[in-house]
Scaffold this active site. Structure first.
Site, mmCIF file in Angstrom:
data_model
loop_
_atom_site.group_PDB
_atom_site.id
_atom_site.type_symbol
_atom_site.label_atom_id
_atom_site.label_comp_id
_atom_site.label_asym_id
_atom_site.label_seq_id
_atom_site.Cartn_x
_atom_site.Cartn_y
_atom_site.Cartn_z
ATOM 1 N N GLY A 1 -11.360 -74.322 -33.683
ATOM 2 C CA GLY A 1 -11.148 -74.195 -32.240
ATOM 3 C C GLY A 1 -11.676 -72.904 -31.657
ATOM 4 O O GLY A 1 -12.430 -72.178 -32.300
ATOM 5 N N SER A 2 -11.244 -72.638 -30.417
ATOM 6 C CA SER A 2 -11.809 -71.570 -29.606
ATOM 7 C C SER A 2 -11.420 -70.163 -30.083
ATOM 8 O O SER A 2 -10.365 -69.954 -30.675
ATOM 9 C CB SER A 2 -11.332 -71.770 -28.168
ATOM 10 O OG SER A 2 -11.419 -70.577 -27.444
ATOM 11 N N THR A 3 -12.270 -69.212 -29.751
ATOM 12 C CA THR A 3 -12.030 -67.795 -30.004
ATOM 13 C C THR A 3 -10.734 -67.317 -29.356
ATOM 14 O O THR A 3 -10.145 -66.331 -29.790
ATOM 15 C CB THR A 3 -13.158 -66.947 -29.377
ATOM 16 O OG1 THR A 3 -14.381 -67.554 -29.688
ATOM 17 C CG2 THR A 3 -13.131 -65.533 -29.853
ATOM 18 N N VAL A 4 -10.326 -68.001 -28.301
ATOM 19 C CA VAL A 4 -9.104 -67.604 -27.600
ATOM 20 C C VAL A 4 -7.919 -67.581 -28.575
ATOM 21 O O VAL A 4 -6.958 -66.835 -28.396
ATOM 22 C CB VAL A 4 -8.829 -68.574 -26.417
ATOM 23 C CG1 VAL A 4 -7.575 -68.164 -25.675
ATOM 24 C CG2 VAL A 4 -10.021 -68.588 -25.480
#
Lengths: 131, 396
Positions: free
Chosen positions: A61-64
């Protein structure tokens, strides 16, 4: 029983294991205020990662997700330690930002060996865990 | 991983807590990628700026770093924010969002990062030298500086690029090493490309086929900065391409031509480019037309102004950097676009602004990168050359 592995982020922690056979994204996968896994259909949906030794194959998933791990650490809802089969950038970055001990590539497959609820010592500084 | 004495001291906190934390992050990643050591980097470009993506968690992290006294040791620029830092009200951004966004920018400023808020720092004077080691995030800029300028970076994330800016170091692995810059696939373009839009379509197509490999592209006759910018953005979006070579054009292509034997060859046929564009054909007449992903160059803003000489620019939003905006303003280009009903915003773009929260549902754009991400965010998207979006004809 002691198993050696690779240290990614150093540190020492102990706690109850929470074992997931599915990969995991902290972004969208967990409520950072409570530490409860919210991803619909995830095998551990409804369980809390807070204070646990969280064991899963690898992140996705995302870097967030990095910032979410950090935020959970600040709120006291983060895992005490993380063990992966093979760590990738997002989990490594998030754990390093939060100072959460992180290990991977254990000599034996932790997904087979460890069950949720087992008491685990993670000594990432020395590069081993104890069940 | 081997650390020099200075790096050991940084890690142990002798240069402060912020440096120690940044170093520990880089060491962790070095372990993951089995890097032998760290290398000095001379420039950084940092993503993770829009409050839409960072949220409270990211803001908290940045403010704590600034509070700990983190400060950049090398030149560091910033990716776009979620709004024009001055004209956000006019854009329809909420005051709550704006407050969070301005705090993010302030935290970066306190650390000494230049608040450029652009995905094209290479258009406003942050141009790394060929062969230099740098730590850049923002996938489109990474593909551009690696491929077109011949600088060396991996696809950094916001936190890793910031850590590199604070320490002046990055783990030595991936595209920093000569052997990993060699081509791993040959792309033979069997159709003439006529516009910037075609280069975007080509990039999107190659990215899908190439995944994370290093494509060696043949059959292009030359390309403008704008065309390479569009190609770089698209190729890094549909795949994970961080580096490509174009025969006869990019600086490492000649050296890399010695390593082509035995590589798989993939042809790009005349029909394929049109087929890529057909995937994003949802939006109707009410769509807002967005240009500037990546941020418009001066030449692109001039093109917009010229097209609006005979058409209305109502519903057209152009996004650019402050550096380009200032030049465009002096030349009367901003005024021309806005008098035709269009808007020119700085510091942000359609991908990182909170469009859904602003009530947007449909977007038309000339950017494959924007089309890809907006579509994945649930907006209805059409992609076409700008001239067609504004009504008929072909783009230069």
């Amino acid at each position: 029983m002691r198993i050696r592995g690779r240290r990614i982020v150093g540190g020492y922690a102990e706690g109850e294991a929470l074992v997931s056979s599915a990969s995991f994204s902290f972004y969208g996968g967990v409520d950072p205020e409570t530490g409860i896994i919210t991803e619909p259909g995830h095998p551990l949906e409804g369980e809390s990662v807070a204070g646990r030794v969280f064991i899963f194959p690898h992140g996705r998933g995302s870097t967030v997700g990095c910032y979410i791990i950090y935020r959970m650490h600040r709120r006291g809802t983060a895992p005490a330690a993380v063990i992966n089969l093979e760590t990738e950038t997002i989990i490594a970055t998030g754990c390093a930002m939060a100072g959460i001990p992180l290990m991977d590539r254990l000599e034996e497959n932790p997904l087979r060996l460890i069950r949720s609820g087992d008491y685990i010592v993670v000594n990432a500084d020395e590069g081993y865990i104890e069940i | 991983m081997y650390l020099t004495r200075l790096e050991e001291e940084m890690l142990e906190g002798e240069m402060g807590e912020a440096v120690a934390r940044a170093m520990s992050l880089l060491v962790a990643l070095g372990e993951v990628f089995e890097a032998e050591r760290l290398i000095e980097v001379e420039s950084a470009h940092i993503s993770g700026v829009s409050y839409k993506n960072l949220g409270e968690a990211g803001l908290e992290y940045l403010e704590e770093q600034a509070e700990l006294g983190a400060s950049v040791r090398i030149r560091a620029t910033l990716n776009p924010a979620g709004m024009d830092l001055e004209r956000w009200r006019e854009m329809g951004v909420s005051p709550e969002f704006a407050e969070g966004q301005l705090r993010v920018i302030e935290a970066y400023r306190r650390m000494g990062v230049e608040a450029t808020c652009t995905c094209t720092p290479y258009l406003i004077g942050h141009r790394p030298r060929a062969g230099s080691q740098i730590a850049w995030a923002e996938s489109s800029a990474v593909a551009y500086v690696n491929s077109v300028l011949g600088a060396r970076t991996n696809r950094e994330t916001g936190p890793t690029a910031l850590a590199s800016a604070i320490t002046g170091r990055a783990p030595l692995h991936g595209y920093r090493l000569e052997e990993n810059r060699r081509p791993s696939i040959i792309v033979e373009v069997k159709t003439p490309l006529s516009s910037k839009f075609d280069y975007g379509a080509l990039g999107y197509l190659i990215g899908e086929m190439a995944g994370r490999s290093v494509p060696y592209i043949r059959g292009l006759r030359g390309a403008s900065i704008e065309q390479l910018k569009a190609l770089s953005a698209a190729i890094a979006t549909s795949g994970g391409v961080a580096l490509y070579h174009i025969e006869g054009l990019t600086p490492e292509a000649r050296r890399m031509s010695r390593h082509l034997e035995g590589l798989e060859r993939i042809p790009v046929k005349p029909d394929s480019l049109g087929e890529v564009a057909e995937r994003f054909q949802g939006a109707g007449e009410d769509a807002v037309i967005c240009v500037g992903c990546p941020h418009c160059s001066l030449r692109e803003l001039m093109e917009v102004a010229r097209l609006l000489e005979r058409r209305s620019g109502e519903r057209l939003w152009a996004f650019t950097s402050r550096g380009v905006y200032m030049k465009a303003e002096r030349l009367g280009i901003v005024k021309a676009i806005e008098e035709a009903g269009g808007r020119v915003y700085r510091d942000t773009c359609m991908v990182v602004a909170p469009l859904r929260e602003m009530g947007w549902r449909e977007v038309a754009t000339n950017s494959f990168k924007a089309a890809h991400y907006l579509s994945s965010m649930g907006l209805t998207v059409q992609v076409a050359p700008l001239r067609e979006l504004l009504g008929g004809g072909h783009e230069d």
